[in-house]
Motif scaffolding. Structure first.
Motif, PDB file in Angstrom:
ATOM      1  N   LYS A 151       0.794  -1.230   0.000  1.00  0.00           N
ATOM      2  CA  LYS A 151       0.000   0.000   0.000  1.00  0.00           C
ATOM      3  C   LYS A 151       0.824   1.276   0.000  1.00  0.00           C
ATOM      4  O   LYS A 151       0.369   2.311   0.491  1.00  0.00           O
ATOM      5  CB  LYS A 151      -0.965   0.045   1.196  1.00  0.00           C
ATOM      6  CG  LYS A 151      -1.821  -1.188   1.318  1.00  0.00           C
ATOM      7  CD  LYS A 151      -2.866  -1.012   2.377  1.00  0.00           C
ATOM      8  CE  LYS A 151      -3.427  -2.356   2.774  1.00  0.00           C
ATOM      9  NZ  LYS A 151      -4.396  -2.286   3.820  1.00  0.00           N
ATOM     10  N   LEU A 167       4.596   7.655  -0.534  1.00  0.00           N
ATOM     11  CA  LEU A 167       3.205   8.090  -0.471  1.00  0.00           C
ATOM     12  C   LEU A 167       2.337   6.894  -0.113  1.00  0.00           C
ATOM     13  O   LEU A 167       2.566   5.797  -0.602  1.00  0.00           O
ATOM     14  CB  LEU A 167       2.756   8.651  -1.826  1.00  0.00           C
ATOM     15  CG  LEU A 167       3.423   9.963  -2.237  1.00  0.00           C
ATOM     16  CD1 LEU A 167       2.950  10.385  -3.607  1.00  0.00           C
ATOM     17  CD2 LEU A 167       3.105  11.053  -1.234  1.00  0.00           C
ATOM     18  N   GLN A 168       1.378   7.162   0.723  1.00  0.00           N
ATOM     19  CA  GLN A 168       0.527   6.058   1.137  1.00  0.00           C
ATOM     20  C   GLN A 168      -0.604   5.868   0.139  1.00  0.00           C
ATOM     21  O   GLN A 168      -1.161   6.833  -0.369  1.00  0.00           O
ATOM     22  CB  GLN A 168      -0.087   6.372   2.506  1.00  0.00           C
ATOM     23  CG  GLN A 168       0.896   6.295   3.639  1.00  0.00           C
ATOM     24  CD  GLN A 168       1.372   4.875   3.859  1.00  0.00           C
ATOM     25  OE1 GLN A 168       0.668   3.922   3.581  1.00  0.00           O
ATOM     26  NE2 GLN A 168       2.590   4.745   4.355  1.00  0.00           N
ATOM     27  N   LEU A 169      -0.932   4.640  -0.078  1.00  0.00           N
ATOM     28  CA  LEU A 169      -2.056   4.343  -0.934  1.00  0.00           C
ATOM     29  C   LEU A 169      -3.186   3.800  -0.079  1.00  0.00           C
ATOM     30  O   LEU A 169      -2.935   3.210   0.960  1.00  0.00           O
ATOM     31  CB  LEU A 169      -1.657   3.276  -1.957  1.00  0.00           C
ATOM     32  CG  LEU A 169      -0.581   3.667  -2.953  1.00  0.00           C
ATOM     33  CD1 LEU A 169      -0.152   2.449  -3.727  1.00  0.00           C
ATOM     34  CD2 LEU A 169      -1.099   4.733  -3.879  1.00  0.00           C
ATOM     35  N   PRO A 170      -4.384   3.960  -0.546  1.00  0.00           N
ATOM     36  CA  PRO A 170      -5.481   3.427   0.248  1.00  0.00           C
ATOM     37  C   PRO A 170      -5.498   1.916   0.281  1.00  0.00           C
ATOM     38  O   PRO A 170      -6.048   1.323   1.195  1.00  0.00           O
ATOM     39  CB  PRO A 170      -6.726   3.945  -0.463  1.00  0.00           C
ATOM     40  CG  PRO A 170      -6.276   4.295  -1.825  1.00  0.00           C
ATOM     41  CD  PRO A 170      -4.846   4.693  -1.721  1.00  0.00           C
ATOM     42  N   GLU A 171      -4.898   1.318  -0.727  1.00  0.00           N
ATOM     43  CA  GLU A 171      -4.959  -0.125  -0.812  1.00  0.00           C
ATOM     44  C   GLU A 171      -3.781  -0.604  -1.632  1.00  0.00           C
ATOM     45  O   GLU A 171      -2.959   0.195  -2.088  1.00  0.00           O
ATOM     46  CB  GLU A 171      -6.269  -0.530  -1.493  1.00  0.00           C
ATOM     47  CG  GLU A 171      -7.326  -1.076  -0.550  1.00  0.00           C
ATOM     48  CD  GLU A 171      -6.967  -2.460  -0.037  1.00  0.00           C
ATOM     49  OE1 GLU A 171      -6.035  -3.062  -0.585  1.00  0.00           O
ATOM     50  OE2 GLU A 171      -7.607  -2.932   0.909  1.00  0.00           O
TER      51      GLU A 171
ATOM     52  N   PHE B 245      -3.331  -8.985   3.554  1.00  0.00           N
ATOM     53  CA  PHE B 245      -2.739  -7.790   4.100  1.00  0.00           C
ATOM     54  C   PHE B 245      -2.052  -8.093   5.367  1.00  0.00           C
ATOM     55  O   PHE B 245      -2.411  -8.975   6.080  1.00  0.00           O
ATOM     56  CB  PHE B 245      -3.767  -6.754   4.460  1.00  0.00           C
ATOM     57  CG  PHE B 245      -4.660  -6.502   3.347  1.00  0.00           C
ATOM     58  CD1 PHE B 245      -4.235  -5.765   2.300  1.00  0.00           C
ATOM     59  CD2 PHE B 245      -5.911  -7.053   3.338  1.00  0.00           C
ATOM     60  CE1 PHE B 245      -5.057  -5.542   1.269  1.00  0.00           C
ATOM     61  CE2 PHE B 245      -6.725  -6.819   2.315  1.00  0.00           C
ATOM     62  CZ  PHE B 245      -6.291  -6.061   1.280  1.00  0.00           C
ATOM     63  N   PHE B 264     -13.188  -1.737   2.527  1.00  0.00           N
ATOM     64  CA  PHE B 264     -13.754  -0.591   1.927  1.00  0.00           C
ATOM     65  C   PHE B 264     -15.197  -0.576   1.857  1.00  0.00           C
ATOM     66  O   PHE B 264     -15.855   0.303   2.351  1.00  0.00           O
ATOM     67  CB  PHE B 264     -13.253  -0.462   0.530  1.00  0.00           C
ATOM     68  CG  PHE B 264     -12.026   0.251   0.609  1.00  0.00           C
ATOM     69  CD1 PHE B 264     -10.983  -0.153  -0.101  1.00  0.00           C
ATOM     70  CD2 PHE B 264     -11.925   1.303   1.451  1.00  0.00           C
ATOM     71  CE1 PHE B 264      -9.835   0.521   0.009  1.00  0.00           C
ATOM     72  CE2 PHE B 264     -10.780   1.960   1.554  1.00  0.00           C
ATOM     73  CZ  PHE B 264      -9.734   1.557   0.823  1.00  0.00           C
ATOM     74  N   PHE B 304     -12.238   4.770  -1.320  1.00  0.00           N
ATOM     75  CA  PHE B 304     -11.025   4.892  -0.577  1.00  0.00           C
ATOM     76  C   PHE B 304     -10.744   6.304  -0.203  1.00  0.00           C
ATOM     77  O   PHE B 304      -9.861   6.581   0.538  1.00  0.00           O
ATOM     78  CB  PHE B 304      -9.912   4.381  -1.436  1.00  0.00           C
ATOM     79  CG  PHE B 304      -9.995   5.015  -2.729  1.00  0.00           C
ATOM     80  CD1 PHE B 304     -10.778   4.475  -3.711  1.00  0.00           C
ATOM     81  CD2 PHE B 304      -9.357   6.199  -2.962  1.00  0.00           C
ATOM     82  CE1 PHE B 304     -10.878   5.100  -4.916  1.00  0.00           C
ATOM     83  CE2 PHE B 304      -9.452   6.790  -4.162  1.00  0.00           C
ATOM     84  CZ  PHE B 304     -10.207   6.239  -5.136  1.00  0.00           C
ATOM     85  N   PHE B 338      -0.351  15.566   0.306  1.00  0.00           N
ATOM     86  CA  PHE B 338      -1.391  14.739  -0.218  1.00  0.00           C
ATOM     87  C   PHE B 338      -2.378  15.397  -1.117  1.00  0.00           C
ATOM     88  O   PHE B 338      -3.354  14.821  -1.463  1.00  0.00           O
ATOM     89  CB  PHE B 338      -2.161  14.077   0.899  1.00  0.00           C
ATOM     90  CG  PHE B 338      -1.496  12.829   1.289  1.00  0.00           C
ATOM     91  CD1 PHE B 338      -1.457  12.490   2.591  1.00  0.00           C
ATOM     92  CD2 PHE B 338      -0.908  12.030   0.355  1.00  0.00           C
ATOM     93  CE1 PHE B 338      -0.851  11.328   2.957  1.00  0.00           C
ATOM     94  CE2 PHE B 338      -0.295  10.867   0.713  1.00  0.00           C
ATOM     95  CZ  PHE B 338      -0.279  10.525   2.026  1.00  0.00           C
ATOM     96  N   SER B 363      -2.179  10.988   7.337  1.00  0.00           N
ATOM     97  CA  SER B 363      -0.988  10.553   6.643  1.00  0.00           C
ATOM     98  C   SER B 363      -0.899   9.062   6.605  1.00  0.00           C
ATOM     99  O   SER B 363      -0.526   8.477   5.630  1.00  0.00           O
ATOM    100  CB  SER B 363       0.235  11.112   7.333  1.00  0.00           C
ATOM    101  OG  SER B 363       0.125  10.735   8.662  1.00  0.00           O
ATOM    102  N   THR B 364      -1.302   8.418   7.629  1.00  0.00           N
ATOM    103  CA  THR B 364      -1.192   6.990   7.476  1.00  0.00           C
ATOM    104  C   THR B 364      -2.414   6.720   6.742  1.00  0.00           C
ATOM    105  O   THR B 364      -3.262   5.999   7.098  1.00  0.00           O
ATOM    106  CB  THR B 364      -1.344   6.292   8.782  1.00  0.00           C
ATOM    107  OG1 THR B 364      -2.577   6.673   9.278  1.00  0.00           O
ATOM    108  CG2 THR B 364      -0.280   6.759   9.661  1.00  0.00           C
ATOM    109  N   SER B 365      -2.534   7.295   5.703  1.00  0.00           N
ATOM    110  CA  SER B 365      -3.802   7.367   5.054  1.00  0.00           C
ATOM    111  C   SER B 365      -4.620   6.185   5.336  1.00  0.00           C
ATOM    112  O   SER B 365      -4.354   5.106   4.969  1.00  0.00           O
ATOM    113  CB  SER B 365      -3.544   7.373   3.592  1.00  0.00           C
ATOM    114  OG  SER B 365      -3.827   6.193   3.117  1.00  0.00           O
ATOM    115  N   LEU B 366      -5.586   6.373   5.807  1.00  0.00           N
ATOM    116  CA  LEU B 366      -6.645   5.499   5.734  1.00  0.00           C
ATOM    117  C   LEU B 366      -6.703   4.282   6.485  1.00  0.00           C
ATOM    118  O   LEU B 366      -6.139   4.075   7.464  1.00  0.00           O
ATOM    119  CB  LEU B 366      -6.825   5.117   4.311  1.00  0.00           C
ATOM    120  CG  LEU B 366      -6.185   6.101   3.570  1.00  0.00           C
ATOM    121  CD1 LEU B 366      -6.544   5.739   2.250  1.00  0.00           C
ATOM    122  CD2 LEU B 366      -6.744   7.338   3.831  1.00  0.00           C
ATOM    123  N   PRO B 367      -7.420   3.510   5.937  1.00  0.00           N
ATOM    124  CA  PRO B 367      -8.210   2.596   6.699  1.00  0.00           C
ATOM    125  C   PRO B 367      -7.401   2.055   7.795  1.00  0.00           C
ATOM    126  O   PRO B 367      -7.804   1.936   8.900  1.00  0.00           O
ATOM    127  CB  PRO B 367      -8.518   1.459   5.772  1.00  0.00           C
ATOM    128  CG  PRO B 367      -8.044   1.864   4.487  1.00  0.00           C
ATOM    129  CD  PRO B 367      -7.328   3.140   4.597  1.00  0.00           C
TER     130      PRO B 367
END
Lengths: 280, 416
Positions: A151, A167-171, B245, B264, B304, B338, B363-367
């Motif tokens: 990710k 860069l962080q990705l959502p997935e 994951f 998601f 997302f 971002f 920044s730790t984007s997400l989920p």
């Protein structure tokens, strides 16, 4: 492709072409087969950039190797060199001057292969297999962009072992394409992000996926002024979405269409389609 | 739906607004947006009828405000490639008497959505296309829960790993399980009755999530999955790492690991099993009527884009949809790293927000946020559950990048 869907031996599966008993359907289009091809499936292909005299083809395979052939105008291929990874190779790309090849592999690393010296050194490290690799040449910097299933999207200066940027990705990253100054990354869970690469790479926009299924491949296309203006996104259901970044008329200009479907619906649109769409 | 006789003669006064069926017109118009499939007419004609308040619209002009909104909002049933006529019939099977007092827009749309889902499921199942994919009924909608996204390469890599460890049989078993789960889910979706479907659609997904845990490669399966140590790690921890994951937010002890993957779309929220950090989706709509939620859905479900903003949709829900919530977030501090998080995607929502919603400084984007966001189906967090920092953030005028809370704000702080 009327072959698939006919009732010949290998009809429905669509991808397997283990010749049937009667006729040799192995190469119905009479394509030129490369000599000394890899032992396992080929994951990625790339032709050398026009800046390099002669045509060279690089292919990464699931047999952990990357091979290089010189392709002559007659169609003859001459195997030139080979490099190994410790895991299947998922993506390859050339540097803009054609002297180096970058390879991304399931062994979580990416390597830079200098063709002149036939040496390959590791230039990138991720926590999960590296799915995409692209060379970025900007006026004020050059780097390698790697997208991985961990990710993250990392940018590497090949001389340093630390990434220039992460860069962080959502997935998990499933596919990406770069045409300076634009980069598009499609991720799992139907994620889609556009980056702008001027000055330094930064996220430009996240786009809601115009497709309903998993993203399979993406390719950027250019407008008449030779600037990247949008991208084509393919999903596993054989549908492609054309998406402009700033269209004059979003509802009209963005559309999707189906392709590569025989009688039933077919499988993923492989990346080769995009190579055509964009590079032609 | 009766065929419009005037249209057949080429002289229908109402054009798109006509309540009768214009065969071929919808296709031609739809072709604009999607080339081969011509079944958009359903969405367009019916809704444009709904916008008109008189029985028969009197204006002749074709370029209408409806046309504009039509383009933006209407779903594109792009998968209706087979048998336009049959699909048309199905769509109009729903009572389409335009002269009756129209039910809310949302309901008709939802019915169509359901039909669409069923059709898609059938196609998916029969076509032999890749099964391990997420799915969403319409573009720009969130993913439906219960599907995991596995790319062919990932699966093949797993195969290779198992091959080397000589454990092919367990790979095959796991694969078979995955396939069964998928099949079950498809059958569920195909046979959903309306009420369950409405629940599904309104993004709450509470009802749907109950099967999900079982679906989600539940506890017993976890063992099989865990031991062969699927993707990334080969440990055989009973916590069965995710399918693909690193279980960053591995719910302690909760079995359905895979629940994490549909993070998601899964709108996990209520389900105990799926304690992902993406309650965002399922989130915050319990009190909302289906019609409203329908329009609400797209912004919140920017896939997302906003999972981290779990507080986000909820605070929206608190106020009316759209604008009010926006300022809370839309503190237009543009970001360096971002960029604007989907200013594009949030347009419907925050009418005011010029661009940035750019606080994607998660920044730790997400989920993958941390265990702190336990599946919270609540709209607001009580004050005592917020950390001091989060409280401070909510209380300040603008959010600071990097510190935007992932939980919904407490009721006390909201000005409605």
């Amino acid at each position: 492709m009327s072959l698939f869907g006919t009732t010949s031996g290998f009809g429905t599966s669509g991808t397997s072409m283990f010749g049937s008993t009667s006729t040799d359907n192995h190469n119905p289009m009479k394509d030129i087969e490369v000599t000394s091809s890899p032992d396992d499936s080929i994951g990625c292909l790339s032709f050398s950039p026009p800046t390099l005299p002669g045509n060279f083809l690089i292919a990464g395979s699931w047999a952990n190797d990357v091979r290089c052939w010189e392709v002559q105008d007659s169609g003859q291929t001459i195997p030139k060199a080979q490099q190994m990874h410790t895991g299947p190779v998922l993506d390859v790309c050339w540097s803009d001057d054609g002297s180096k090849v970058f390879t991304a592999s399931c062994d979580k690393t990416a390597k830079m292969w200098d063709l002149n010296s036939n040496q390959a050194i590791q230039i990138a490290q991720h926590d999960a297999p590296v799915k995409t690799i692209h060379w970025i040449k900007a006026p004020n910097y050059s780097c390698v962009m790697t997208g991985s299933w961990d990710k993250t999207l990392k940018f590497w200066d090949t001389r340093s072992s630390n990434p220039m940027m992460v860069l962080q990705l959502p997935e998990r990253c499933y596919c990406a394409d770069v045409i300076y100054p634009m980069a598009v990354v499609a991720t799992a869970e139907r994620g889609l992000i556009v980056y702008q690469l001027e000055n330094q790479p930064s996220e430009f926009r996240r786009i809601e996926s115009p497709l309903k299924h998993q993203h399979r491949c993406v390719a950027i296309f250019k407008d008449k002024q030779n600037k990247p203006t949008g991208f084509a996104l393919g999903s596993i259901e054989g549908r492609v979405a054309i998406h402009y970044i700033n269209p004059p008329n979003p509802a009209k200009d963005n559309f999707t269409f189906k392709c590569h479907r025989s009688n039933g619906t077919n499988t993923s649109a492989p990346q080769d389609i995009y190579a055509l769409i964009v590079r032609v | 739906m009766t065929i419009c006789q005037f249209f057949l003669q080429g002289r229908c006064r109402f054009g798109d607004r006509c309540w009768n069926e214009h065969p071929g017109a919808g296709g031609a118009g739809g072709g604009r947006q999607q080339q081969p499939s011509g079944s958009n007419r359903r969405g367009w004609n019916t809704t444009s009828q709904r916008y008109s308040s008189v029985i028969q619209p009197s204006s002749f002009s074709k370029s209408t405000p409806w046309g504009g909104s039509r383009d933006q909002e209407k779903p594109s049933f792009s998968s209706f490639d087979s048998g336009a006529s049959t699909s048309r019939n199905r769509g109009f099977g729903v009572s389409q008497n335009p002269f009756a007092s129209p039910s809310p827009d949302g309901q008709k749309d939802e019915k169509k959505l359901l039909e669409g889902i069923i059709k898609d499921m059938e196609i998916w199942e029969s076509s032999g296309q890749w099964m391990f994919s997420v799915y969403s009924p319409m573009k720009k909608k969130p993913n439906i829960s219960g599907f995991t996204d596995i790319s062919p390469e990932e699966l093949r890599l797993e195969y290779h790993n198992f091959l080397t460890s000589n454990n092919l049989q367990s790979y095959l078993n796991s694969l078979q399980q995955l396939i069964n789960q998928w099949r079950n889910r498809i059958n569920e979706l195909k046979s959903l009755n309306t009420s369950a479907n409405i629940a599904l659609l309104s993004d709450v997904k509470d009802g749907i999530n109950q099967p999900a845990p079982a679906f989600g490669f539940g506890s017993t399966n976890a063992v099989t999955f865990g031991s062969p140590g699927f993707p990334v790690n080969n440990s055989s921890s009973a916590n069965a790492q995710n399918f693909s994951f690193k279980p960053s937010s591995a719910p302690s002890g909760s079995p359905p690991v895979f629940g994490n993957t549909p993070a998601f779309g899964a709108a996990s929220s209520a389900s105990s099993a799926i304690t992902t950090s993406v309650p965002a989706f399922g989130f915050g709509k319990p009190a909302i009527t289906s019609a409203a939620s329908f329009s609400f859905k797209s912004p919140a479900a920017t896939g997302f884009g906003s999972p981290g903003f779990s507080g986000f949709p909820t605070s929206m829900a608190a106020g009316s949809f759209g604008a009010p919530g926006a300022p809370a977030f839309g503190s237009g501090t543009s970001v360096a790293g971002f960029g604007s998080l989907g200013s594009h995607s949030h347009t419907a929502f925050s009418k005011s927000s010029s661009n940035t919603f750019g606080n994607s400084s998660i920044s730790t984007s997400l989920p993958v946020s941390n265990g702190s966001t336990t599946t919270d189906n609540k709209l607001f967090t009580p004050k005592d559950q917020l950390t001091a920092e989060e409280l401070e953030q909510f209380q300040s005028k603008k959010f600071t990048l990097g510190k935007i809370p992932l939980k919904p704000p407490p009721t006390e702080l909201l000005n409605i």
